[in-house]
Enzyme design. Structure first.
Site, short mmCIF file in Angstrom:
data_model
loop_
_atom_site.label_atom_id
_atom_site.label_comp_id
_atom_site.label_asym_id
_atom_site.label_seq_id
_atom_site.Cartn_x
_atom_site.Cartn_y
_atom_site.Cartn_z
N SER A 140 44.22 46.83 46.35
CA SER A 140 43.18 46.64 45.33
C SER A 140 42.61 45.23 45.49
CB SER A 140 43.77 46.82 43.93
OG SER A 140 42.79 46.59 42.94
N ASN A 141 41.29 45.13 45.66
CA ASN A 141 40.65 43.85 45.94
C ASN A 141 39.63 43.52 44.85
OD1 ASN A 141 39.27 41.64 46.99
ND2 ASN A 141 39.29 42.43 49.09
N SER A 163 34.82 43.59 57.24
CA SER A 163 35.00 42.77 56.05
C SER A 163 36.41 42.18 56.04
CB SER A 163 34.78 43.60 54.78
OG SER A 163 35.83 44.55 54.63
N HIS A 188 61.01 48.56 41.96
CA HIS A 188 62.35 48.05 42.26
C HIS A 188 63.35 49.17 42.56
CE1 HIS A 188 65.06 44.82 42.76
NE2 HIS A 188 64.55 44.01 41.85
N GLY A 211 43.01 38.56 46.11
CA GLY A 211 42.15 37.67 45.36
C GLY A 211 41.02 37.11 46.21
N ARG A 245 36.40 36.81 62.06
CA ARG A 245 35.44 37.76 61.50
C ARG A 245 34.01 37.44 61.94
NH1 ARG A 245 32.46 37.79 56.48
NH2 ARG A 245 31.87 39.93 55.92
N ASP A 300 63.55 46.20 47.20
CA ASP A 300 64.21 45.04 46.61
C ASP A 300 63.40 43.78 46.89
OD1 ASP A 300 66.40 46.49 45.62
OD2 ASP A 300 67.39 46.45 47.58
#
Length: 543
Positions: free
Chosen positions: A464-465, A373, A516, A489, A361, A520
């Site tokens: 989602s960050n 980013s 599910h 995270g 980066r 799987d």
């Protein structure tokens, strides 16, 4: 499963539409967001885009043909799918035009007790600004009762279940009546406002449309005007009573200031005559003031000699505040509730070495006019991993599982009123800088409430960050109809083992939530293995 596309209502007064031109033919592939046809309304010829994807199986109205609103226009589904039952149902609806013509010869529905809407008076109803919108909330009026309105001017800002959008007037005249005050809601097609010549008997007009389901209003035009002026003055006069000055601000500026808790008296206006605008509020920086000291009183009570003195905590007032849920918040609650309770979630977590990603980066961002980013790198890696694991790029569809051949990445973006998910289309075909540019543009639109419904639809996978908030690890609720969502995270430095030695390394935790019914455990694990390889070896994303 085949989807019936009905003739849309593209204006508040549209009762039927004419197909000026088809932009797709039977047998053509249709992507969500593709333009299907050009529809001629009672006001203009407008492009009509598809909210669905598949193959165009049937066209119900040929070019030059007309059909009432909400009757069959086309059918989209899987190639070779049997749609005879749907077309059979359409045959009955194809008889409706003649019925509509017969009704048209009878007195208008807008006539009640012999009262007819006068010429030049237009009743504006709550528009349907998105395909899923059932009710709208007036976020702000940009005109007030008594103002002159020109065709094309913005009347109000309407909050839908997806965004807050500007609603413009198709008419010219004087705003005689508003059916909803700011913050109030009503279903689609209920009376929103009345525009017409000055002196019109508004009560008579309202009486003529009560048969359409609108509760008869007891508010006279003058009452409505007084109420509007009174509420406007209450908002504009926020300085101390001692100076007696009046603050002028645009309705949108007032709304944003109210949401952010900004005192308009402390904002300098850049508009005409010092009028405060939206830009002034967004650029306002409050001056630092010392927080008032909180005084506490501790009361000592004497007791039995053998007992210690007890300390009584300060007493305070209890209170609660009830805040009306916005349409967006209600839509979020409904969608996430349905997903959590209907889709059996399970979660898989891996820890990824980010040393190579950090170096790559830095090298990429050292190039002129380039900014990438870590989130952009994760999005690209996910798109490439989905191409290798198509089972994750699916949607549960009851009796069938829908495998998406395209990869549209949803990106969760926090806004003032909740959460929206803009979509980067065909992310696997985009480079890192293209993904970065697309995300920045869509996120900016979302935060400024300028994003369109079509830019938030069609995702096949979501990321989602919360790493930028220092969150190390979390789980997300699947954004249906996706089969999975990735939670990203923070990158942390910690002792790691490399080549048998303990060294300082950078790691990041990724958690995959899977449905599910379609994915799987082994499939999810294999997807994460591939994702890890791409993230830890960024050069593979540049090849």
């Amino acid at each position: 499963m085949a989807i019936v596309v009905n003739m849309p209502r593209l204006s508040d007064t549209m009762e039927e539409g004419t197909v000026a031109k088809w932009l797709k033919s039977v047998g053509d592939k249709v992507e969500e967001g593709d333009m299907l046809a050009e529809i001629e309304t009672d006001k203009a010829t407008m492009e009509f885009e598809s909210f669905n994807e598949g193959t165009l199986l049937y066209i119900g109205v040929q070019e030059g043909g007309a059909a009432p609103v909400d009757t069959l226009l086309a059918i989209i589904g899987e190639e070779g799918e049997d749609i005879s039952s749907l077309i059979g149902g359409a045959k009955a609806s194809e008889d409706k035009p003649s019925q509509v013509e017969d009704v048209a010869e009878e007195p208008s529905e807008e006539v009640e007790n012999g009262t007819e809407i006068p010429e030049g008076v237009e009743v504006i109803k709550m528009p349907r600004l998105s395909d899923t919108m059932e009710e709208g909330t007036v976020a702000s009026w940009l005109k007030k009762v008594g103002d002159d309105v020109e065709e094309g001017e913005i009347l109000a800002e309407i909050e839908t279940d997806k965004a807050t959008m500007e609603f413009e007037s198709f008419y010219s005249g004087k705003l005689l009546y508003v059916g909803l005050q700011e913050g109030e809601s009503s279903p689609v097609d209920q009376v929103l406002a009345i525009i017409g010549p000055e002196g019109t008997d508004v009560n008579a007009v309202l009486s003529s449309v009560t048969g359409g389901g609108k509760k008869k209003s007891t508010t006279t035009p003058k009452d409505a005007e007084k109420k509007s002026e009174s509420s406007t003055e209450k908002k504009e006069v926020s300085k101390s009573e001692s100076d007696g000055e009046r603050i002028f601000a645009s309705p949108l500026a007032k709304k944003i200031a109210e949401d952010k808790g900004i005192d308009l008296a402390k904002v300098s206006g850049s508009g005409d005559n010092g009028r405060i605008t939206k830009k002034d509020i967004e650029n306002y920086t409050p001056s630092a003031t010392a927080a008032p000291a909180v005084s506490t009183v501790v009361k000592a009570e004497s007791g039995v000699a053998s007992q210690p003195v007890s300390m009584v905590l300060p007493s305070g007032e209890e209170g609660t505040e009830e805040v009306k849920n916005s349409n967006m918040r209600k839509a979020i609650a409904k969608a996430l509730g349905n997903s959590k309770f209907n889709a059996p979630h399970f979660y898989l977590t891996i820890e990824v070495d980010m040393d190579n990603a950090k170096e790559s980066r830095a090298q990429i961002n050292s190039l002129p006019d380039t900014k990438v980013s870590f989130n952009d790198m994760v999005l690209k890696a996910c798109a490439m991993a989905l191409r290798k694991h198509p089972q994750v790029n699916t949607s549960w569809n009851g009796d069938t599982t829908r495998y998406h051949q395209h990869i549209h990445m949803g990106v969760a973006v926090a806004v003032d009123e909740g959460l929206v998910v803009p979509v980067v289309k065909h992310a696997d075909l985009l480079g890192l800088t293209q993904i970065g540019s697309a995300v920045k543009d869509l996120a900016g639109k979302a935060r400024n409430k300028k994003i369109s419904p079509s830019e938030m639809e069609g995702s096949t996978f979501t990321v989602s960050n919360l790493g930028m908030f220092g969150i190390l690890e979390f789980t997300s609720i699947i954004n249906q109809p996706n089969s999975a969502i990735l939670s990203v995270g923070a990158i942390v430095e910690k002792p790691v083992v490399k080549n048998g030695e303990i060294v300082v390394g950078s790691t990041m935790k990724l958690t995959l939530a899977c449905d599910h019914r379609t994915v799987d455990g082994a499939v999810g694990a294999q997807f994460l293995q591939t994702l890890r390889y791409f993230v830890e070896n960024p050069v593979t994303m540049l090849a």
